[in-house]
Design a protein around this motif. Structure first.
Motif: not given
Length: 785
Positions: A632-636
């Motif tokens: 999981a590398n979500p938009p910040f």
């Protein structure tokens, strides 16, 4: 031979006569990238049941209808004199035959399916313009097993080596049956099935990052590769000079691995009730989104005298869609509360002026003077109490006097004085600006709701013209476990208009009604592979280009029209990191990705309607896996990251099967983000790693169109890696020291040279993240809502 080749319908140039001939026959619905053919496939039932979890298979045999035999299989020229056939059976079945050239008095080889002619015997398995119309995956195995170019395969016409192939002369690829089973697969045991699918058991097929990232060929090599698939329309010319030594033919570096099967298991779910995408609707939605951005800019300028914070509109979209219950995939229309906390916070941070990081003494002096002047003007023009006016006015006058007395103060003195003024005047300025900023947020939301109604009316009108009802029946769903599969739409596919395709060097340009969307050849080939795996309603690829156009138009609407605007929200991890996650922790799924930046072919994305045809499993916040290993590398965006943590903890608490999430978020500490604090205090946290700023990289959100050297950029903030796992997931994918060490070593395999890592493009790509972090560093005294 010239006349015979002309009768075959293939051309050496732009293919204009062939296109006109097909239109005269009533075939104007065909795509420029491919020619029309009959998709009669002989697919075994067992293959249909397992194809969602296997790699691409060999191209099936194309069955040509009797009425179109003269178009599907061009016959060889009558002037060709057949000679004794000494070809292998594989080449004969592929359409090759050995013929005699009367002009050159020597034999050559002719393919009756493609009208391709070679002086030397073709190699079985080389570039096939039917199965690979773009010619991007052509490889020839040498005696050592290395992939080399077929530069030794010289053409019969030397002029073909200097003439670029037109897009209209490409043939349609033969398409495998869709790789998502119509009858869903039920794993006997999710644990056992997931184990068999983990990459640890498939180490023999795992390639290193160096093997995947090959350098792009020179323009001459690319031109030769393109011309190798062109047809011939004249007798052979004298043989050219001997070909140079074979070189690598990979067109560009590869930033994905679509052969990794999934280990994610979930309960079967019904199709979603979203309207199918249409280019006319996307054009209207894009126009209204641009207008909404303009309204936001005008309101900030007229009411507060500031420019909108960079990327704040994009963060508003992210924050709204996390709670929106409306029916539009992009614009919010049904949210509670109406006032966006994200937009309100960012506008308030820039009042009375936007504070930026200071490098020099003169900049600090100028910023202090400007802040004092703006605070005084705002208090005098707003409805403030006499005591507030008196307090702010006294502090501002004191600051002006200090500036006159200390003309040679240091940068630190100016910044200390600015911080004192903010503490004294900031709360009063925020209090008088609160109502105005809330009105801005509410007005933008209300305008968005009106635009959603207009877009939906347009969409429903198109459905009515196609005799498709607005109401659809929800199919019954069995209560069973299945491997995750691409999301489906409940509405049937509607007829889509034709789009045109042409190439500009390494960019593919798809045009609809004068609007051109661009994508690199390499990424267009990637979308083609994802489409083969995931789409079940377009086996002939008739709608492929139009759906690609809709996808590119949608993401451009979300990014914005500014240079590098919004691309920071689509940043992806480097390829070596994905390989380490896959090998060490069994990761096969991305929780936040898109068809353009995904590494695996199974992922969640923002837009299920456009992305589902290319493998998306829908929004992560509605995705409920029972077991599997996820990245999981979500938009910040703070609100989106907080919603992500809530969803993950709920999934981990409800499942007894192995479930693991490896989360990558920025380490923001001033003030700390709620998502970071919650994960650090979570009972499911098993391990945490901090990667320092400027010591690791991300892949740009514009990687599908930018230059190869601009794909990677340095991270301007530290990144926190947090392992969230239930007990079974921890037992199966434990973050042991040796595994973590391998993951950290992958970060050192940078995607670009360290000496030039801070290029202008890379700096621009991360400018939005810099601005957001600056705003966070200076917002500790700002009122939060």
């Amino acid at each position: 031979m010239r006349k015979a080749a002309g009768r075959s319908g293939l051309q050496d140039g732009g293919g204009g006569r062939a296109v006109k001939r097909r239109r005269d026959r009533g075939e104007d619905g065909s795509l420029p990238l491919f020619t029309r053919y009959t998709a009669g496939f002989k697919t075994d039932a067992k293959e249909m049941a397992s194809e969602n979890h296997s790699s691409l298979q060999a191209d099936p045999t194309v069955i040509v209808e009797a009425g179109t035999a003269n178009k599907g299989q061009p016959s060889s020229p009558k002037s060709v004199k057949p000679v004794a056939q000494d070809l292998p059976d594989e080449l004969v079945q592929a359409g090759w035959s050995k013929c005699w050239s009367r002009r050159e008095k020597r034999p050559y080889y002719f393919n009756k399916f493609t009208n391709q002619s070679l002086w030397e015997m073709p190699v079985f398995g080389q570039h096939d313009i039917i199965s690979d119309p773009l010619g991007l995956n052509a490889t020839v195995e040498s005696s050592e097993g290395d992939s080399v170019a077929d530069s030794g395969q010289r053409k019969r016409r030397h002029s073909d080596d200097t003439q670029q192939q037109s897009a209209n002369s490409f043939k349609k690829p033969r398409i495998d049956a869709p790789l998502t089973p119509t009858t869903l697969i039920i794993p006997i045991s999710p644990i056992a099935t997931a184990t068999s699918s983990t990459p640890a058991s498939r180490t023999s097929r795992t390639n290193s990052a160096d093997e995947k990232q090959q350098l792009a060929p020179t323009s001459a090599q690319a031109l030769a590769a393109a011309s190798s698939s062109s047809s011939l329309s004249s007798p052979p010319m004298p043989a050219p000079a001997p070909a140079p030594a074979p070189v690598s033919i990979r067109p560009t570096a590869v930033y994905w691995d679509l052969d990794v099967p999934t280990n994610a298991v979930l309960k079967e779910r019904p199709p979603i009730e979203m309207l199918p995408p249409h280019p006319d609707v996307e054009i209207l939605r894009a126009q209204l989104t641009v207008k909404l951005r303009q309204h936001y800019q005008e309101l900030c300028q007229q009411r507060e005298g500031i420019e909108p914070p960079r990327d704040s509109f994009n963060r508003w979209l992210l924050e709204r869609k996390a709670i929106d219950k409306g029916k539009d995939p992009l614009l919010p229309s049904d949210c509670d509360p109406i006032v966006s906390p994200s937009m309100f916070r960012e506008v308030m941070n820039d009042i009375p002026i936007r504070l930026s990081r200071i490098k020099y003494r003169e900049e600090a002096r100028r910023l202090l003077f400007k802040y004092a002047e703006s605070a005084k003007r705002m208090i005098e023009s707003r409805n403030a109490t006499p005591d507030v006016r008196k307090t702010v006015k006294w502090n501002v006058e004191d600051t002006f006097n200090w500036l006159r007395k200390e003309p040679s103060a240091t940068k630190e003195d100016y910044m200390e004085r600015l911080e004192h003024l903010r503490k004294q005047c900031g709360p009063h300025v925020a209090a008088v600006a609160k109502d105005s900023v809330e009105a801005i947020c509410g007005k933008i939301y209300n305008i968005s709701g009106e635009y959603v109604k207009r877009v939906r009316e347009k969409h429903l009108q198109l459905l009515k013209e196609c005799n498709i009802s607005e109401k659809v029946e929800r199919p019954e769903v069995m209560d069973r476990l299945v491997y995750c599969y691409p999301l489906r739409l409940a509405f049937p596919a509607i007829p889509l208009p034709r789009t045109d395709l042409h190439f500009e060097n390494e960019l593919a340009c798809i045009r609809y009604k004068g609007e051109v969307r661009k994508i690199s050849r390499n990424y267009l080939s990637k979308l083609e592979q994802l489409y083969k795996y995931s789409c079940i309603d377009d086996v002939r690829f008739d709608k492929f280009l139009t759906r690609v156009w809709c996808l590119l138009r949608r993401y451009q609407s979300m990014f914005g029209v500014g240079t590098h605007e919004g691309t920071g929200f689509q940043g992806a991890l480097p390829v070596p990191v994905f390989e380490a996650l896959n090998k060490q922790f069994g990761v096969t799924f991305e929780c936040f990705a898109s068809p353009l930046n995904c590494y695996f072919r199974q992922y969640c994305s923002a837009f299920p309607d456009t992305d589902g045809y290319f493998g998306s499993r829908g929004s992560f916040l509605t995705f409920s896996p029972v077991s599997g290993s996820f990245e999981a590398n979500p938009p910040f965006g703070e609100e989106l990251m907080d919603s992500m943590v809530t969803h993950m903890e709920e999934l981990l608490g409800n499942s007894s099967e192995p479930l693991s999430f490896i989360v990558f978020i920025p380490e923001w500490r001033n003030p700390p983000t709620p998502a970071l604090v919650r994960m650090e205090e979570s009972k499911f946290k098993r391990h945490q790693i901090i990667v320092p700023a400027y010591e690791h990289e991300y892949r740009s959100g514009s990687q599908h169109i930018c230059k190869k050297e601009d794909i990677y950029y340095k991270a301007v903030h530290s990144t926190a890696l947090i392992f969230l796992q239930n007990d079974a997931g921890f037992a199966k994918w434990e973050p042991a020291p040796d595994r973590v060490q391998q993951l950290m070593a992958a970060y050192k395999l940078t995607g670009k040279s360290s000496s030039s890592s801070s290029s202008s493009s890379s700096s621009s790509s991360s400018a939005g993240e810099k601005d957001q972090e600056q705003g966070r560093d200076q917002s500790s005294n700002t009122v939060r809502h």
